[in-house]
Write an enzyme that holds these catalytic residues in place. Structure first.
Site, PDB file in Angstrom:
ATOM      1  N   TYR A 170      -5.607   4.513 -11.201  1.00  0.00           N
ATOM      2  CA  TYR A 170      -5.598   5.875 -10.669  1.00  0.00           C
ATOM      3  C   TYR A 170      -6.686   6.625 -11.416  1.00  0.00           C
ATOM      4  O   TYR A 170      -6.709   6.634 -12.656  1.00  0.00           O
ATOM      5  CB  TYR A 170      -4.248   6.550 -10.923  1.00  0.00           C
ATOM      6  CG  TYR A 170      -3.150   6.158  -9.966  1.00  0.00           C
ATOM      7  CD1 TYR A 170      -3.296   6.361  -8.597  1.00  0.00           C
ATOM      8  CD2 TYR A 170      -1.961   5.605 -10.435  1.00  0.00           C
ATOM      9  CE1 TYR A 170      -2.282   6.014  -7.717  1.00  0.00           C
ATOM     10  CE2 TYR A 170      -0.942   5.263  -9.560  1.00  0.00           C
ATOM     11  CZ  TYR A 170      -1.106   5.472  -8.197  1.00  0.00           C
ATOM     12  OH  TYR A 170      -0.099   5.130  -7.332  1.00  0.00           O
ATOM     13  N   ASP A 192      -5.891   5.746  -1.836  1.00  0.00           N
ATOM     14  CA  ASP A 192      -5.032   6.319  -0.788  1.00  0.00           C
ATOM     15  C   ASP A 192      -4.058   7.357  -1.348  1.00  0.00           C
ATOM     16  O   ASP A 192      -3.058   7.681  -0.716  1.00  0.00           O
ATOM     17  CB  ASP A 192      -4.253   5.213  -0.060  1.00  0.00           C
ATOM     18  CG  ASP A 192      -3.354   4.400  -0.983  1.00  0.00           C
ATOM     19  OD1 ASP A 192      -3.235   4.747  -2.178  1.00  0.00           O
ATOM     20  OD2 ASP A 192      -2.769   3.402  -0.516  1.00  0.00           O
ATOM     21  N   HIS A 236       0.033   1.743   0.633  1.00  0.00           N
ATOM     22  CA  HIS A 236       0.772   2.110  -0.585  1.00  0.00           C
ATOM     23  C   HIS A 236       2.268   1.826  -0.416  1.00  0.00           C
ATOM     24  O   HIS A 236       3.117   2.590  -0.870  1.00  0.00           O
ATOM     25  CB  HIS A 236       0.534   3.593  -0.905  1.00  0.00           C
ATOM     26  CG  HIS A 236       0.502   3.909  -2.372  1.00  0.00           C
ATOM     27  ND1 HIS A 236      -0.650   4.173  -3.051  1.00  0.00           N
ATOM     28  CD2 HIS A 236       1.487   4.019  -3.292  1.00  0.00           C
ATOM     29  CE1 HIS A 236      -0.383   4.447  -4.321  1.00  0.00           C
ATOM     30  NE2 HIS A 236       0.916   4.353  -4.493  1.00  0.00           N
TER      31      HIS A 236
END
Length: 506
Positions: free
Chosen positions: A239, A267, A360
């Site tokens: 991330y 995403d 995800h």
């Protein structure tokens, strides 16, 4: 002169700082001033204001999260643990019942498939952990579609081939693996088991499977790498932090530690609304301190575990940032969360090593298509636009979401995927049975691969080709398929808002 060593603070001093105006907490024997984190209200922090928060902190934060994210002046030094007020842990009747159910788990020999781990986990996991692991975005349509999409793909087996010996090993980014799968990144492993992600590391080593380490692991990154066996291949899911210096440090440290691939999550500019997880926050009583200060309904009751750990993620990430990533690392770069062929094509043109076609796990945008459906359009369009054929060594396609059987994986491989990421089933396995559960899950998959390779007439992964599947119905979302009873039994229907129980005045 050496640096002055701070005398330990007393528990009594820490206990005075238990309000919105001044909030100190203790984690692992050290005191931190977390007042600045209280904007918008945080029940969980205020609950432990002036007390030892370690037990609540550990399952949902990596050990270094508080030290990395708080400025040094907020690190107030050690505390004399002998003087600290102990947080009384009350075992509720519900928790006693859960522990009894845990004792009643069937032996691993009775677990026949990955659905079984989920069925047991649902009964024996703490409610908060189950809500976090199982939840998905909005109406959870995409969560279910991820699995259902595989049921619109049917096999066209080949016969009369010598399948005495079948070999389903393959390579991912140039690294051998015993099966065309990898353990994809899933956050907060300690919610399900005290050893968290280490269960995955150890089982992956035993089965020669690649583990993708999550940014939001409960275990420290270095702890996970230290628990790997010599030569064990690991990837990192990233991330991207708003503070690029933090991201650069993490990426370069990972490369130094031998990580073989960087999977950049693309995403999640904002985390989706995972209502099962969010609804968990409605249950707890407000601490007196919160009620006292909650003048305009400021207490944020809608976060859930996911929101609590993800505020650092940069919503400003864009294509032009990929050049910077190439400048800071030599690791292959893969974009995780690509959801259409146009973006897969752009990733190829920008020199990425591959993409993960993923929504995800259905946890971000509801009504996003399944990874395996996107796979079909990506293979077709990149063939048409750039003359590529798949699987492709130079630009690898991965899929994740909804996989429960080796047949799901083989369908994706036949359609052009290099390998498939599996996440939740391994969480359910270790939440129910620890490392032995993950070991058993990988053994089950191994046995399923061996049988199904024979039944479709493929002796090696290279023989699992497009002609072995019929995917003509993949884009027809209303097509009738036989009901999948095992999956349906494990799926927990979402709850609407409930009336509070009224107490009789008589």
């Amino acid at each position: 002169m050496g640096a002055t060593v701070k005398a330990p603070l007393s528990g009594q001093e820490v206990a005075k700082h238990n309000s919105r105006e001044s909030c100190w907490i203790i984690v692992h024997g050290n005191v931190y001033d977390v007042t600045e984190f209280l904007d918008g209200g945080s029940k969980i922090i205020l609950k432990y204001a002036g007390k030892d928060a370690t037990a609540e902190y550990d399952p949902i934060h990596p050990p270094n999260a508080i030290t990395d994210n708080l400025p040094p002046e907020k690190h107030l030094g050690p505390v004399d643990l002998g003087t600290v007020q102990k947080v009384e842990v009350k075992i509720t009747d519900e928790e006693k019942a859960r522990l009894e159910r845990f004792k009643s788990r069937p032996p691993l020999s009775e677990i026949l498939n990955l659905h079984d781990f989920e069925a047991i986990a649902r009964r024996v996991m703490p409610e908060k952990a189950w809500a976090y692991y199982s939840s998905a975005a909005d109406d959870e349509i995409t969560l279910r579609e991820n699995h259902a999409a595989y049921h619109r793909i049917w096999f066209r087996p080949r016969i009369l081939r010598d399948v005495t010996h079948v070999d389903f090993s393959t390579s991912i980014l140039g690294h051998r693996t015993s099966m065309p799968i990898y353990i994809t990144a899933t956050a907060l492993g300690k919610l399900g088991h005290p050893d968290g992600e280490l269960n995955l590391t150890r089982a992956a080593a035993k089965h020669n499977i690649i583990q993708m380490i999550p940014t939001l692991a409960s275990c420290a990154f270095d702890e996970i790498v230290d628990n790997a066996q010599p030569g064990q291949v690991q990837f990192l899911q990233l991330y991207v932090n708003k503070d690029r210096a933090i991201t650069k440090r993490l990426v370069q440290h990972a490369e130094l530690r031998g990580i073989k691939g960087l999977f950049i999550t693309v995403d999640a500019p904002q985390l989706g609304r995972r209502e099962k997880d969010m609804r968990m926050k409605f249950e707890a009583e407000d601490p007196a301190e919160v009620s006292k200060n909650d003048k305009q309904g400021e207490v944020d009751r809608s976060q859930g575990a996911a929101r609590a750990i993800s505020s650092f993620i940069d919503p400003g990430l864009q294509w032009s940032d990929l050049k910077w990533f190439k400048s800071i690392t030599k690791m292959p770069l893969i974009l995780k969360g690509v959801q259409c062929w146009e973006d897969a094509l752009e990733a190829y043109d920008q020199g990425m090593a591959g993409v993960v076609l993923s929504n995800h796990g259905g946890r971000q945008l509801d009504f996003a298509k399944s990874g395996v459906e996107i796979l079909i359009e990506v293979v077709e369009k990149l063939g048409e636009k750039r003359g590529l054929s798949f699987p492709n060594e130079k630009f690898q396609l991965f899929v994740d979401g909804g996989v429960r059987r080796a047949t799901d994986v083989l369908k994706a491989v036949a359609l052009g995927a290099t390998a498939v990421g599996i996440g939740r089933p391994f969480l359910y396995a270790f939440s129910s049975y620890g490392q032995e559960g993950v070991d058993a899950a990988l053994t089950i998959l191994h046995d399923e691969f061996e049988m199904n390779m024979r039944l479709i007439g493929a002796r090696t992964i290279k023989e699992v080709v497009r002609g072995m599947v019929d995917a003509s119905n993949i884009h027809t979302h209303t097509v009738a398929v036989p009901e999948d009873s095992l999956y349906r039994l494990n799926y927990e229907i979402m709850q609407s808002a409930q009336l509070r129980e009224s107490k009789s005045k008589l």
